[in-house]
Every structure is written in C-alpha cells, then in structure tokens.
Design an enzyme around this catalytic site. Structure first.
Site, short mmCIF file in Angstrom:
data_model
loop_
_atom_site.label_atom_id
_atom_site.label_comp_id
_atom_site.label_asym_id
_atom_site.label_seq_id
_atom_site.Cartn_x
_atom_site.Cartn_y
_atom_site.Cartn_z
N GLU B 66 -2.18 -26.31 -39.44
CA GLU B 66 -2.99 -25.19 -39.96
C GLU B 66 -4.00 -25.63 -41.00
O GLU B 66 -5.13 -25.15 -41.03
CB GLU B 66 -2.07 -24.10 -40.53
CG GLU B 66 -1.38 -23.25 -39.45
CD GLU B 66 -0.18 -23.92 -38.84
OE1 GLU B 66 0.23 -24.99 -39.32
OE2 GLU B 66 0.37 -23.38 -37.85
N HIS B 135 7.10 -14.21 -38.79
CA HIS B 135 6.24 -13.65 -37.76
C HIS B 135 5.87 -12.19 -38.06
O HIS B 135 5.40 -11.48 -37.17
CB HIS B 135 6.92 -13.70 -36.39
CG HIS B 135 7.04 -15.08 -35.82
ND1 HIS B 135 7.86 -16.03 -36.37
CD2 HIS B 135 6.43 -15.68 -34.76
CE1 HIS B 135 7.77 -17.15 -35.65
NE2 HIS B 135 6.92 -16.96 -34.67
#
Lengths: 387, 338
Positions: B66, B135
């Site tokens: 990321e 999530h």
C-alpha cells in the site's frame, strides 16, 4: 584484488566498514593513482585534466559551503544543519554523470548533488533557517525538494520514473530525450519498507530509476551492521536489480558507475542499485554528538581516505599548477563570505504564509481561519493606533 | 458506455466504474493503480473491464504494497499524471498512512504551490457486510484532520458517478470513501448528461452538502452509508408526527457548515450520524461548530450517533455497533424531548 583499498588491518583497530571489500569498484587509489577497471575505466577516459580539475573545484566549493553552513548553525543563524562533509565524491561524481533532463529525488544532505544540478546552494539555507519547507522550485533544476522522512522519496522517484516510461522517454536512442531518475538515500534508509517497496515497484516495472545509496557507515548512532548483515549492494539481487558497490570517496568511480546505471535506465534496461561506500566525517546533524558512538581511530582511518585529498594528489602528480589550488582557495573563501551574507539576509516569513498553498483550490476551512486571523491581527493594529 | 444512453438504473459500484471510465476517456493522464484491479476488476468489481479497454499501463495491477501504491502515485503525479489509487479495504490503508499524511498531503504546501498532487485514493469503507476484521473501518477523521487532503464520500449512485469525476479533476489529493455496504444499492443515474460539472464548490460541487429530505423539527446530518439510515429514520419519525430534515454532507473535508447551520436555524435541533467512533469524530467537529454558530437557534444539545470507542467488533454483533435505525431514532426522540 587490485582495488582492495579498505583494508581492515591497516590501522590496528577494525574500522567501521562493516562489509567485505572484494567487489568495491575503484578507479583512483587513496594515494591518487589511477586504477584500470575493465568495465568502468572506459567511461571516464574522456575526462581530461581540466575536467578532473572541474570535479576537484566542485568538491572544494561544496565543502566550503558545507563548513560555512555548519559555522552559521553554530552562530545561531540556522536551526539545524546536516553536513555532507566527506561525501563530496559520491555526490559530485554521481551528480556530474547526470543529464540535464534526468530528475533527482534527494534526501536532505545532498548539497553536492544540488550543486551539480545548478541549484544556487544558498537556497538550501532557507529550509534550515526555518523560513521555508523547501526553498527552490523542483522544476528549475530537475532537483526535488529535500525529504526528511527517511526513504519516502525512493517511491516518488520510482513513480516518477514510471511516468517517464509512460511519456515514452525511455529507449528512444535519442540522448536529448531519454531520461532517468535518481533517488539518493543513506544506509539507514535501506531498512525502511518504502525503499524495499520502491525496489519492488521499480523491478517489476523496469522503471528507469537509479537507487544511489550513500553508505556513510552511520544512521545517526547506528552503524551499518545494525541495518544489514550483508553488504547493502547485495540487496539488489533479491529484487532482480543489478547492483554495484563503489568506493564512494573516489569521484571517478562514482561518476563511472552512475553513468553506466543511467545509460541502462535511459535505454530501457531498468533500475540499478548503487552502494557508494563513503563516510560521514561530520555529525549526523549539528544536533548530534558522534563522539558518543564512534572512535577517534575510525575517524582517523577515514580521514586518510578523504575524497578531496585523493584527487589533489592525483592532480599534482599529473602536473596541475600550484596556482590552480591557490586561486581555488581564494574562490572558496569568497564563496563562504557570500553564503554568510546571504544567510543573514533571508527575509522572515510572513505569518500569512501559514494559510498559503495548503490546498491548490480553495478550501473553506482554510479560508475561514485565514479570515479570522486577519481580523485578529487587524485588531492589534487598531489598538495600536488608538494608543 | 454512453451508447447505452440516458438514465440507467444501476448500483453504486457500476456508477463509480462509469465515472472512472468517463474520466479516463476525458483525460489520458488519468490512470488507475491498485491490487487486483486489472483482470479481476477489483475485489468489488468497481474497475471491471477497464484494463481490457484501457490497457495495462493505464489500469495497473500493482505489487501488494500500500505504501508503494501511494508513494509511486505521488511520483506519477509529479510527472504530470492523475493517478487514482485503490486501497482494497479501509483497514489496509495504514501501511500507506505515512505516504498519505507526510508526503501526499504536504508537498503542495512545502513547495509553496510549485507542485500539484492530483491523486485520488478510493477506499471501500465502513461496515455492515459481515466481514472479518480490518474490512469494516471508518478512518475518515484521521484524514480530515490532515491539512492538505480532501475527504469525500458519496451516498448514492448518481453522486458516486459525479463525485468520482470531480475528485479526479481536483488539483488536490482526495480520499474517496466508497460506502461498501451501499455498493449494490441501485438508483437512477444520468450517465449521458454532458460532462459533469467538475467544480469543487458551488451548487452540486464536490464539497457541498445537500438537503436530501426537507423537514422542520430536527436535522440529521449524515454522509456515506449512514445517509440511507437517516432517511429511513426520517420516514419512521414522520409516521410519529415529526418532520425530520436529512442532510447528506458528501464532503468531510471541507465540511459545508453553511448548509448545516441554515438547516439548524430552521429546525433548532441537530443529530449527527456516522459509523466512525464518536470520540474525536466528524460529529464532534460538527457539534462544536454548530454550537458556536447556532447557539441561540438550538433548542437542544447537538447529539451524535456513531461507533463506540472500541475496535470494530466481530461481524456477528456489528449491528449493535453501527448507528442503526433505532439508535438514530433514539437520538431524534432525545433532542425532541428538550
């Protein structure tokens, strides 16, 4: 091998090189003799004595700038100064190998690289005097602003190189068009995830980027041994990136290996990792006290490998006249004075700068706070007028 | 896509896909980058079909890193491109947090305007889909607190279609929070209306709030996934004889305080609802500002409904964590009781 300069047994105490020396590329010994190296010597053959004198002048003037800035910090004119003392060959050698259209992403002690890009070094003082976060426009010299978060810019360089690829400025064979990107960072930065991620992205994209690691042996007080159990250049192979280890105090070798890496990048051959083995002769910054963590013997060892002395010995042997050195000393002294005068003349930032360029387009919160601050300031003016 | 013509009834995920497509057609400097966004089309299929049509240099499947995605996007932006990054899930943005906050947000300021960073970071965010940990998070306050970033979240497909194009056109970095629980909600979108207004301010601009349901007794301010919850609450309250006005903020940095203050001056009561923890959240900022600006119009303290000061819980009890219909109505009743 012929370039076994850094011998661990020469000074009694083992110096802090932390690495084996077998693969170190060197073209100029510490006593100023040229060394032939099959791959790299041809890349410096065109440098005549005048060119070598030019490299010498670069290093002397950059050192003068650096020592002046250190003195300015000691006099309270700068808040902090990161010295590049001792790293002149790594920076000048690699920087002089660059083409004008190449782009550099520096850390924060790449004053010598900035010099080779044509940056007015006095502009570097703005940041460390606390009047700016940068001081120059990156587009003016293809030299980005200094980056203080270690290793962050290795990714910026890689992304920029991916942009160069998309612009089609790689592998055209046109020396005016093909471009490369260079990221400069230190040995400590190689421990950062961002540097590893940059090498992953660069490798899988064949990005035209050169990672130029100046292994100056110390990340503040942590030696290279605390960053890596293997010579840093060996990291390249794990990423599928060609890597080379060069004597970072040898300006010719630094020039040659960088030139070779740049040519590979520009021609579409992808990234290269260069480890320049050098030594930070000063402190990490002026806030640091290296006597707490390293020995005098180690510093003495490296002093005998001073990159400027080494080239001087070579130039003298090659017949450079004493007048050259005298004139250069005078030039350096005048340069130092210019820097001193300029530093004190840097204007104080206006408080309104707080609100300028937070966003490229208007942001209502910034506008509201700016309006509040203006009114607050204006209130003092009115009070003053009434008194 | 424009061949399909006119107004289509499509889910939000498709609307964002069409908005991305429109932006890529408009400007060949726009490129997408992220994990699994190419052949797979993203784990939510938001980028479905785009790599096939625009190629691998414009829809880039990145390594699984990321910080690398955002850091290289910064470099691409400096080279003149307009990267649109996908972070696969909200809880995975933190490896990139350093690049976003110390680099992306600050380079324009540091360079005194010499550099622009038109980078969009798309993040499927929020809970309600029964996912495993990392999530379902709502990290918007962390980014709204960072000067130099813009933070927005669409609540419906039509806005998603427009706002993604506006975000890409923005000269500033934009965190684009996609309410993943609403990805499959369908609504009508005019996918052929000429080029959307790409303004940031002004009517319909990226940073303007919208009154999505007028009312007179209480204002509920919400954004992203919570707007639908607020609308449902307003419907129930109406049956109980209360007129609730619902605002879709759309933008979290900046916040359109004028629209909130106008509404509160009319209704006298404000409830702010979001999924993120209440503590130091967007609702705290809104409550403080509205208390400053509308002190004499308020009939009751501003109440906040949102997540607790706890990590996002396991999926089987997330309904108890989220600001659901009952909790929003509870707050509406409380401000009306004053």
């Amino acid at each position: 091998m012929e370039f076994g300069v850094i011998q661990s047994d020469t000074q009694g105490e083992t110096p802090h090189v932390g690495t084996q020396d077998d693969d170190l590329i060197q073209l100029l010994t510490i006593t100023g003799e040229r060394v032939h190296q099959q791959t790299y010597s041809p890349l410096v053959e065109h440098l005549d004595r005048a060119a070598l004198e030019g490299l010498y002048r670069d290093m002397v003037l950059v050192r003068r700038f650096d020592t002046e800035a250190t003195a300015l910090q000691r006099h309270g004119e700068l808040g902090l100064w990161p010295q590049c003392l001792g790293q002149e060959a790594a920076q000048i050698g690699s920087g002089r190998a660059l083409a004008a259209q190449d782009h550099v992403f520096p850390s924060y002690r790449e004053h010598g690289v900035g010099w080779t890009r044509g940056l007015d070094l006095r502009k570097v003082l703005h940041q460390f005097r606390g009047e700016d976060h940068g001081g120059w426009d990156p587009a003016d010299h293809n030299f980005s602003l200094y980056t203080l978060v270690i290793g962050s810019h290795a990714l910026h360089a890689t992304g920029y190189a991916m942009g160069v690829q998309r612009d089609g400025d790689v592998g055209t064979g046109n020396p005016e068009r093909d471009r490369a990107v260079v990221a400069y960072f230190g040995d400590g930065a190689t421990s950062q995830g961002d540097v590893s991620e940059a090498m992953v992205f660069a490798a899988v994209n064949d990005a035209p980027v050169v990672f130029f690691c100046q292994n100056n042996q110390w990340a503040i007080s942590e030696p290279t041994e605390r960053q890596s159990r293997v010579p840093l250049y060996r990291r390249g192979s794990g990423f599928g990136i060609p890597a080379v280890r060069v004597d970072g105090n040898d300006v010719l070798a630094c020039y040659a290996v960088t030139r070779e890496a740049l040519e590979r990048a520009r021609s579409g051959g992808g990234p290269t990792f260069i480890e320049a083995v050098t030594y930070r002769m000063g402190a990490h910054t002026t806030s640091d006290d290296p006597t707490r963590y390293r020995s005098r013997a180690e510093e003495d060892y490296w002093r005998t490998r001073d990159p400027i002395d080494r080239l001087k010995l070579h130039l003298v042997a090659e017949g450079t006249a004493p007048e050259f050195f005298t004139a250069l000393d005078e030039e350096a002294e005048a340069f130092g004075e210019q820097i001193r005068d300029y530093c004190r003349s840097i204007p104080k930032a206006a408080p309104s700068r707080i609100f300028e360029h937070v966003y490229a387009a208007e942001h209502s919160l910034v506008e509201a706070e700016r309006a509040w601050f203006d009114e607050y300031e204006a209130g003092f003016a009115t009070e003053g007028a009434q008194r | 896509m424009s061949d399909a013509g006119g107004i289509q009834r499509i889910p939000m995920a498709k609307a964002i896909n069409l908005g991305l497509r429109r932006s890529m057609e408009r400007d060949n400097k726009v490129l997408l980058m992220g994990e699994d966004i190419g052949k797979l089309g993203g784990v939510f299929r938001v980028t479905d079909g785009l790599q096939k049509d625009f190629g691998t240099t414009r829809v880039v499947d990145t390594p699984l890193a990321e910080s690398g995605i955002i850091g290289t996007a910064i470099g691409l932006a400096l080279a003149g491109y307009r990267p649109v990054c996908e972070i696969q899930f909200d809880g995975f943005i933190f490896p990139a947090y350093d690049q976003i906050t110390t680099q992306l947000a600050k380079l324009h300021y540091r360079s005194r305007g010499a550099l622009e960073l038109p980078v969009v970071i798309r993040v499927p965010f929020g809970g309600g889909i029964g996912a495993v940990e990392h999530h379902s998070e709502s990290p918007e306050a962390l980014f709204a607190h960072t000067a130099g970033l813009r933070v927005v979240s669409p609540a419906n497909p039509a806005d998603a279609f427009t706002m993604i194009q506006q975000a890409i056109a923005s000269p500033d970095p934009v965190l684009f929070l996609e309410p993943k629980a609403r990805y499959w909600d369908k609504a009508e979108v005019d996918v052929t209306a000429g080029d959307q207004a790409l303004d940031l301010g002004g009517v319909g601009g990226l940073h303007t709030a919208r009154v999505v349901r007028p009312g007179t007794d209480v204002t509920i301010a919400a954004y992203g996934p919570t707007v639908a919850t607020a609308m449902a609450a307003a419907g129930v309250a109406e049956q109980e004889g209360h007129s609730v006005e619902v605002l879709d903020l759309r933008s979290i940095s900046p916040i359109d305080f004028d629209t909130i203050a106008d509404s509160v001056r009319r209704t006298g009561r404000l409830v702010v609802a979001h999924e993120a923890p209440v503590f130091f959240g967007a609702g705290a900022e809104i409550a403080a500002r509205i208390s400053e600006q509308c002190f004499y119009s308020l009939e009751a303290p501003v109440l906040r409904v949102g997540g607790f000061h706890a990590p996002y819980p396991v999926a089987n009890i997330e309904e108890d964590y989220l600001p659901n219909l009952d909790r929003v109505l509870h707050a509406v009743d409380a401000v009306l009781a004053h």
